[in-house]
Design a protein around this motif. Structure first.
Motif, short mmCIF file in Angstrom:
data_model
loop_
_atom_site.label_atom_id
_atom_site.label_comp_id
_atom_site.label_asym_id
_atom_site.label_seq_id
_atom_site.Cartn_x
_atom_site.Cartn_y
_atom_site.Cartn_z
N PRO A 1 -5.02 6.24 7.32
CA PRO A 1 -5.88 7.07 6.48
C PRO A 1 -5.30 7.20 5.07
N ALA A 2 -6.17 7.13 4.09
CA ALA A 2 -5.72 7.22 2.70
C ALA A 2 -5.47 8.67 2.33
N PRO A 3 -4.40 8.92 1.56
CA PRO A 3 -4.15 10.29 1.08
C PRO A 3 -5.24 10.71 0.10
N SER A 4 -5.36 12.00 -0.11
CA SER A 4 -6.36 12.51 -1.06
C SER A 4 -5.92 12.17 -2.48
N ASP A 5 -6.85 12.28 -3.42
CA ASP A 5 -6.54 11.99 -4.82
C ASP A 5 -5.47 12.94 -5.36
N ASP A 6 -5.52 14.21 -4.94
CA ASP A 6 -4.51 15.17 -5.38
C ASP A 6 -3.13 14.79 -4.87
N GLN A 7 -3.05 14.37 -3.61
CA GLN A 7 -1.78 13.93 -3.05
C GLN A 7 -1.27 12.69 -3.78
N LEU A 8 -2.18 11.76 -4.08
CA LEU A 8 -1.78 10.56 -4.81
C LEU A 8 -1.26 10.91 -6.19
N PHE B 1 2.43 10.25 9.30
CA PHE B 1 3.15 9.08 8.80
C PHE B 1 2.76 8.80 7.35
N VAL B 2 1.47 8.93 7.03
CA VAL B 2 1.00 8.70 5.67
C VAL B 2 1.67 9.66 4.70
N VAL B 3 1.72 10.92 5.07
CA VAL B 3 2.33 11.92 4.19
C VAL B 3 3.82 11.65 4.04
N ASP B 4 4.48 11.26 5.13
CA ASP B 4 5.91 10.97 5.07
C ASP B 4 6.22 9.77 4.17
N THR B 5 5.38 8.77 4.20
CA THR B 5 5.66 7.54 3.44
C THR B 5 5.05 7.52 2.04
N LEU B 6 4.23 8.49 1.71
CA LEU B 6 3.53 8.48 0.42
C LEU B 6 4.51 8.43 -0.74
N PHE C 1 -2.83 -0.32 -0.19
CA PHE C 1 -1.72 -0.42 0.76
C PHE C 1 -2.09 0.25 2.07
N TYR C 2 -2.61 1.48 1.98
CA TYR C 2 -2.97 2.21 3.20
C TYR C 2 -4.16 1.57 3.91
N ALA C 3 -5.10 1.02 3.16
CA ALA C 3 -6.24 0.34 3.78
C ALA C 3 -5.77 -0.91 4.53
N ASP C 4 -4.87 -1.66 3.91
CA ASP C 4 -4.33 -2.87 4.57
C ASP C 4 -3.55 -2.53 5.83
N ALA C 5 -2.90 -1.36 5.83
CA ALA C 5 -2.12 -0.92 6.99
C ALA C 5 -2.99 -0.21 8.02
N HIS C 6 -4.28 -0.07 7.74
CA HIS C 6 -5.23 0.62 8.62
C HIS C 6 -4.79 2.06 8.88
#
Length: 115
Positions: free
Chosen positions: A87-94, A43-48, A80-85
């Protein structure tokens, strides 16, 4: 002789299946937790991309420039990801998502000027 071999084989198969069922029931909670984490990561990767696009547009008129604006975007996305509980994406993905969002924003701005 063949019936003994068949009976022994049936007992071995039954024991193996029973052990698997026992093992699965014992580890079901752990397996479900890992599956849920995997679903959350997908889900994280899909919404990033969507999240990065929103953040980039939010920071569009910010006074910061270049690297400072990118750093601020990373912080906002991680928050945003922390508030949604989630996992945070990696720095490279960000970085990749932010750069892609900026490129799309610039293209859409250029497209609007040419019309």
């Amino acid at each position: 002789m063949n019936s003994i071999f068949i009976d022994v084989s049936a007992v071995i198969v039954a024991l193996a299946v029973s052990y698997f069922v026992f093992w699965y029931q014992k580890h079901k909670i752990e397996i479900d937790k890992k599956r849920a984490k995997g679903d959350a990561l997908a889900f994280v990767v899909d919404t990033l991309g969507q999240v990065a696009t929103n953040v980039v547009y939010d920071l569009k008129d910010s006074s910061e420039q270049g690297a400072e604006k990118k750093k601020q975007a990373k912080v906002k996305i991680k928050n945003f990801y922390a508030d949604a509980h989630l996992p945070a994406p990696s720095d490279d993905q960000l970085s990749g998502a932010i750069e892609k969002a900026v490129a799309i924003m610039k293209l859409s701005n250029e497209g609007g000027k040419n019309e």
